[in-house]
Design a protein around this motif. Structure first.
Motif, PDB file in Angstrom:
ATOM      1  N   SER A 161     -47.022  -3.671  76.873  1.00  0.00           N
ATOM      2  CA  SER A 161     -47.472  -4.011  78.224  1.00  0.00           C
ATOM      3  C   SER A 161     -48.662  -3.144  78.566  1.00  0.00           C
ATOM      4  CB  SER A 161     -46.371  -3.722  79.248  1.00  0.00           C
ATOM      5  OG  SER A 161     -45.265  -4.543  79.020  1.00  0.00           O
ATOM      6  N   VAL A 162     -49.654  -3.727  79.185  1.00  0.00           N
ATOM      7  CA  VAL A 162     -50.783  -2.978  79.715  1.00  0.00           C
ATOM      8  C   VAL A 162     -50.661  -3.127  81.223  1.00  0.00           C
ATOM      9  CG1 VAL A 162     -53.286  -2.736  79.770  1.00  0.00           C
ATOM     10  CG2 VAL A 162     -52.152  -3.480  77.666  1.00  0.00           C
ATOM     11  N   ARG A 163     -50.163  -2.099  81.847  1.00  0.00           N
ATOM     12  CA  ARG A 163     -49.771  -2.151  83.250  1.00  0.00           C
ATOM     13  C   ARG A 163     -50.867  -2.726  84.152  1.00  0.00           C
ATOM     14  NH1 ARG A 163     -46.189   2.128  86.291  1.00  0.00           N
ATOM     15  NH2 ARG A 163     -46.010   1.003  88.236  1.00  0.00           N
ATOM     16  N   GLY A 164     -50.461  -3.750  84.898  1.00  0.00           N
ATOM     17  CA  GLY A 164     -51.364  -4.383  85.843  1.00  0.00           C
ATOM     18  C   GLY A 164     -52.399  -5.311  85.216  1.00  0.00           C
ATOM     19  N   VAL A 165     -52.367  -5.454  83.874  1.00  0.00           N
ATOM     20  CA  VAL A 165     -53.378  -6.277  83.203  1.00  0.00           C
ATOM     21  C   VAL A 165     -52.739  -7.402  82.422  1.00  0.00           C
ATOM     22  CG1 VAL A 165     -55.277  -6.265  81.549  1.00  0.00           C
ATOM     23  CG2 VAL A 165     -54.908  -4.273  83.004  1.00  0.00           C
ATOM     24  N   GLY A 166     -51.854  -7.064  81.468  1.00  0.00           N
ATOM     25  CA  GLY A 166     -51.257  -8.101  80.623  1.00  0.00           C
ATOM     26  C   GLY A 166     -50.507  -7.536  79.442  1.00  0.00           C
ATOM     27  N   PHE A 167     -50.595  -8.212  78.305  1.00  0.00           N
ATOM     28  CA  PHE A 167     -49.846  -7.826  77.102  1.00  0.00           C
ATOM     29  C   PHE A 167     -50.749  -7.861  75.875  1.00  0.00           C
ATOM     30  CE2 PHE A 167     -46.725  -9.820  79.933  1.00  0.00           C
ATOM     31  CZ  PHE A 167     -45.774  -8.828  79.999  1.00  0.00           C
ATOM     32  N   ARG A 168     -50.317  -7.150  74.833  1.00  0.00           N
ATOM     33  CA  ARG A 168     -51.003  -7.216  73.543  1.00  0.00           C
ATOM     34  C   ARG A 168     -49.985  -7.060  72.433  1.00  0.00           C
ATOM     35  NH1 ARG A 168     -54.105  -2.103  74.556  1.00  0.00           N
ATOM     36  NH2 ARG A 168     -52.443  -0.583  74.554  1.00  0.00           N
ATOM     37  N   LEU A 169     -50.279  -7.646  71.282  1.00  0.00           N
ATOM     38  CA  LEU A 169     -49.444  -7.513  70.104  1.00  0.00           C
ATOM     39  C   LEU A 169     -49.909  -6.301  69.335  1.00  0.00           C
ATOM     40  CD1 LEU A 169     -47.162  -8.949  68.454  1.00  0.00           C
ATOM     41  CD2 LEU A 169     -48.994  -9.858  67.040  1.00  0.00           C
ATOM     42  N   ALA A 170     -48.973  -5.439  68.988  1.00  0.00           N
ATOM     43  CA  ALA A 170     -49.300  -4.228  68.224  1.00  0.00           C
ATOM     44  C   ALA A 170     -48.354  -4.143  67.045  1.00  0.00           C
ATOM     45  CB  ALA A 170     -49.165  -2.997  69.105  1.00  0.00           C
ATOM     46  N   SER A 171     -48.792  -3.493  65.991  1.00  0.00           N
ATOM     47  CA  SER A 171     -47.892  -3.262  64.863  1.00  0.00           C
ATOM     48  C   SER A 171     -47.673  -1.772  64.745  1.00  0.00           C
ATOM     49  CB  SER A 171     -48.458  -3.840  63.579  1.00  0.00           C
ATOM     50  OG  SER A 171     -49.604  -3.130  63.185  1.00  0.00           O
ATOM     51  N   ALA A 172     -46.441  -1.418  64.446  1.00  0.00           N
ATOM     52  CA  ALA A 172     -46.077   0.002  64.371  1.00  0.00           C
ATOM     53  C   ALA A 172     -46.503   0.597  63.050  1.00  0.00           C
ATOM     54  CB  ALA A 172     -44.580   0.162  64.549  1.00  0.00           C
TER      55      ALA A 172
END
Length: 172
Positions: A161-172
């Motif tokens: 989550s990017v607070r107040g903006v949206g979402f992104r896919l990340a890999s660990a």
């Protein structure tokens, strides 16, 4: 030809609408791209009838084309995470989970540009087909379900989550 800026453009050929959508998602980070449904359309765009170099370019492009299974997208950031759109499942290594339509569409958006932040408004427009955001609880609910499903697969891919903006896919 020094000093003359060179512009790059990718031309993709995909015969079905689903394959064209998939190709558009894969090429989303490209500065300029054109997707056509046939080699003839590509030749027409390049003006192949008048210039033999354009025809040579199309023939070279055909030999360099990478076959992509229809309606299957693998994210470059997480190569083992695959979405099979025909069956609406996500696969991580040798395990898979079923996805609802909303889960599938949202995850497909995020996988199209791993690491890139998708705004709430843009995701809502792409997945739900409208600009209405309301409280956003519908989107958060879908993301929560996808996160749970990815966790059951032990996938290293996560949705941040990017607070107040949206979402992104990340890999660990």
């Amino acid at each position: 030809m020094r000093g003359i800026p060179v512009a790059s453009m990718v031309i993709g050929i995909a015969s079905s609408p689903a394959a064209r959508r998939q190709l558009a998602q894969l090429l989303g980070g490209t500065e300029a791209f054109l997707i056509v449904s046939s080699v003839d359309q590509a030749r027409e765009f390049l003006g192949a009838a008048e210039t033999p170099t354009a025809e040579t370019t199309v023939e070279t492009m055909q030999t360099m084309t990478v076959d992509v299974a229809p309606a299957t997208v693998a994210s470059p950031a997480t190569p083992a995470l695959v979405i099979d759109s025909d069956r609406r499942v996500a696969r991580w290594l040798d395990r898979e989970i079923e996805l609802t339509r909303l889960e599938h569409d949202l995850l497909l958006c995020l996988m199209g540009a791993p690491g890139r932040v998708w705004t709430y408004e843009r995701l809502h427009l792409k997945v739900w087909g409208n600009k209405h955001l309301g409280r956003g609880s519908d989107m958060h609910s879908v993301v929560r379900r996808i996160r749970r499903k990815l966790a059951t697969l032990d996938a290293s891919a996560t949705i941040d989550s990017v607070r107040g903006v949206g979402f992104r896919l990340a890999s660990a």
